[in-house]
Scaffold this motif. Structure first.
Motif, PDB file in Angstrom:
ATOM      1  N   VAL A  21       0.843  -1.200   0.000  1.00  0.00           N
ATOM      2  CA  VAL A  21       0.000   0.000   0.000  1.00  0.00           C
ATOM      3  C   VAL A  21       0.875   1.246   0.000  1.00  0.00           C
ATOM      4  O   VAL A  21       0.624   2.204  -0.744  1.00  0.00           O
ATOM      5  N   ARG A  22       1.927   1.239   0.839  1.00  0.00           N
ATOM      6  CA  ARG A  22       2.819   2.406   0.877  1.00  0.00           C
ATOM      7  C   ARG A  22       3.508   2.618  -0.475  1.00  0.00           C
ATOM      8  O   ARG A  22       3.713   3.768  -0.904  1.00  0.00           O
ATOM      9  N   ALA A  23       3.873   1.512  -1.138  1.00  0.00           N
ATOM     10  CA  ALA A  23       4.495   1.641  -2.455  1.00  0.00           C
ATOM     11  C   ALA A  23       3.505   2.214  -3.469  1.00  0.00           C
ATOM     12  O   ALA A  23       3.875   3.037  -4.322  1.00  0.00           O
ATOM     13  N   LEU A  24       2.240   1.801  -3.385  1.00  0.00           N
ATOM     14  CA  LEU A  24       1.211   2.327  -4.294  1.00  0.00           C
ATOM     15  C   LEU A  24       0.964   3.813  -4.040  1.00  0.00           C
ATOM     16  O   LEU A  24       0.727   4.587  -4.975  1.00  0.00           O
ATOM     17  N   SER A  26       3.288   5.888  -2.898  1.00  0.00           N
ATOM     18  CA  SER A  26       4.481   6.574  -3.409  1.00  0.00           C
ATOM     19  C   SER A  26       4.444   6.732  -4.925  1.00  0.00           C
ATOM     20  O   SER A  26       4.893   7.739  -5.470  1.00  0.00           O
ATOM     21  N   SER A  27       3.905   5.701  -5.611  1.00  0.00           N
ATOM     22  CA  SER A  27       3.862   5.746  -7.075  1.00  0.00           C
ATOM     23  C   SER A  27       2.681   6.542  -7.610  1.00  0.00           C
ATOM     24  O   SER A  27       2.576   6.762  -8.817  1.00  0.00           O
ATOM     25  N   GLY A  28       1.771   6.960  -6.704  1.00  0.00           N
ATOM     26  CA  GLY A  28       0.598   7.708  -7.134  1.00  0.00           C
ATOM     27  C   GLY A  28      -0.569   6.837  -7.558  1.00  0.00           C
ATOM     28  O   GLY A  28      -1.595   7.338  -8.023  1.00  0.00           O
ATOM     29  N   ALA A  29      -0.432   5.504  -7.395  1.00  0.00           N
ATOM     30  CA  ALA A  29      -1.502   4.591  -7.798  1.00  0.00           C
ATOM     31  C   ALA A  29      -2.669   4.601  -6.820  1.00  0.00           C
ATOM     32  O   ALA A  29      -3.764   4.163  -7.170  1.00  0.00           O
ATOM     33  N   LEU A  30      -2.436   5.059  -5.599  1.00  0.00           N
ATOM     34  CA  LEU A  30      -3.500   5.219  -4.614  1.00  0.00           C
ATOM     35  C   LEU A  30      -3.508   6.659  -4.126  1.00  0.00           C
ATOM     36  O   LEU A  30      -2.447   7.211  -3.798  1.00  0.00           O
ATOM     37  N   ALA A  31      -4.688   7.255  -4.059  1.00  0.00           N
ATOM     38  CA  ALA A  31      -4.815   8.609  -3.524  1.00  0.00           C
ATOM     39  C   ALA A  31      -4.740   8.560  -2.003  1.00  0.00           C
ATOM     40  O   ALA A  31      -5.395   7.730  -1.369  1.00  0.00           O
ATOM     41  N   ALA A  32      -3.927   9.415  -1.430  1.00  0.00           N
ATOM     42  CA  ALA A  32      -3.749   9.410   0.027  1.00  0.00           C
ATOM     43  C   ALA A  32      -3.298  10.788   0.482  1.00  0.00           C
ATOM     44  O   ALA A  32      -2.833  11.604  -0.322  1.00  0.00           O
TER      45      ALA A  32
END
Length: 232
Positions: A21-24, A26-32
């Motif tokens: 999840v943290r990698a996603l 960082s890559s912008g694949a998940l909005a956070a």
């Protein structure tokens, strides 16, 4: 106002390790967004990710799974692979990325875990018919993870019984396990006599480890492969 989830909650929703999840994020694949120093993930983004994963399709055959892993690793596809299969593999990688396609690659091998005595571990490691993966191959791909004496390797199905007998491998699970053999169907063996598995396979195998550092290294490697492909 966004409906936010903690990283562990988002990981549970996505059936992945929190490091993924943290990698996603960082890559912008998940909005956070970061609140008081803690990452919180947009629930709608998690739901969208789940829909995207579900749409990626059914599991690939072992041979096509290995062809995709070779392509994701930047390696040449087998010459005997049909042009239509080459097109589908490259299109799937371009459209979804390796991180989303990962669940479709489960049929690449059947893993089994064992315990082996120290002397047998050394003998196994020296065999030329094992293709090392996971922590056993991380250093070879410069992933910043130091391997241990334990072995993680791919083998053709035809060799599995021979290895179990010759090296007195005892079926074992949990922390006592020090050997993982991933049996690849003989007609899908595209690894030749190489020493180390392709980077994409090594990264996916690392993601399966309970050890959080190994899982994090695997997740980071998957995210980097996808970023590099998009940038190419």
């Amino acid at each position: 106002m966004l409906d936010l989830l903690s990283v562990p909650a988002a990981a549970e929703e996505l059936s992945v390790h929190p490091s993924r999840v943290r990698a996603l994020i960082s890559s912008g694949a998940l909005a956070a967004e970061k609140v008081s120093g803690v990452w919180l993930v947009d629930r709608a983004s998690v739901a969208g990710r789940n829909r995207q994963q579900a749409s990626a399709g059914r599991p690939l055959s072992p041979g096509n799974a290995w062809a995709l892993l070779l392509a994701a690793s930047g390696e040449e596809l087998p010459s005997e692979l049909q042009a239509s299969a080459r097109w589908r593999i490259r299109r799937a990688l371009a459209f979804y990325g390796l991180s989303v396609l990962r669940p479709r690659l489960a049929r690449r091998a059947e893993p089994s875990s064992y315990w082996a005595a120290a002397g047998e571990l050394r003998a196994l490691h020296d065999r030329s018919d094992l293709v090392l993966s996971g922590p056993s191959a991380a250093a070879a791909h410069d992933l910043g993870l130091v391997g241990s004496d334990a072995i993680d390797a791919y083998v053709p199905v035809r060799l599995l019984k021979v290895l179990r007998r010759k090296h007195a491998l005892q079926p074992m699970s949990g922390p006592e396990c020090n050997v993982i053999l991933r049996a690849v169907p003989d007609d899908a063996w595209l690894l030749g006599s190489r020493r180390f598995a392709p980077l994409a396979a090594v990264a996916i195998d690392l993601c399966t480890y309970a050890d959080p550092r190994a899982a994090r290294v695997g997740a980071d490697a998957l995210a980097r492969i996808d970023r590099d492909r998009k940038a190419a």
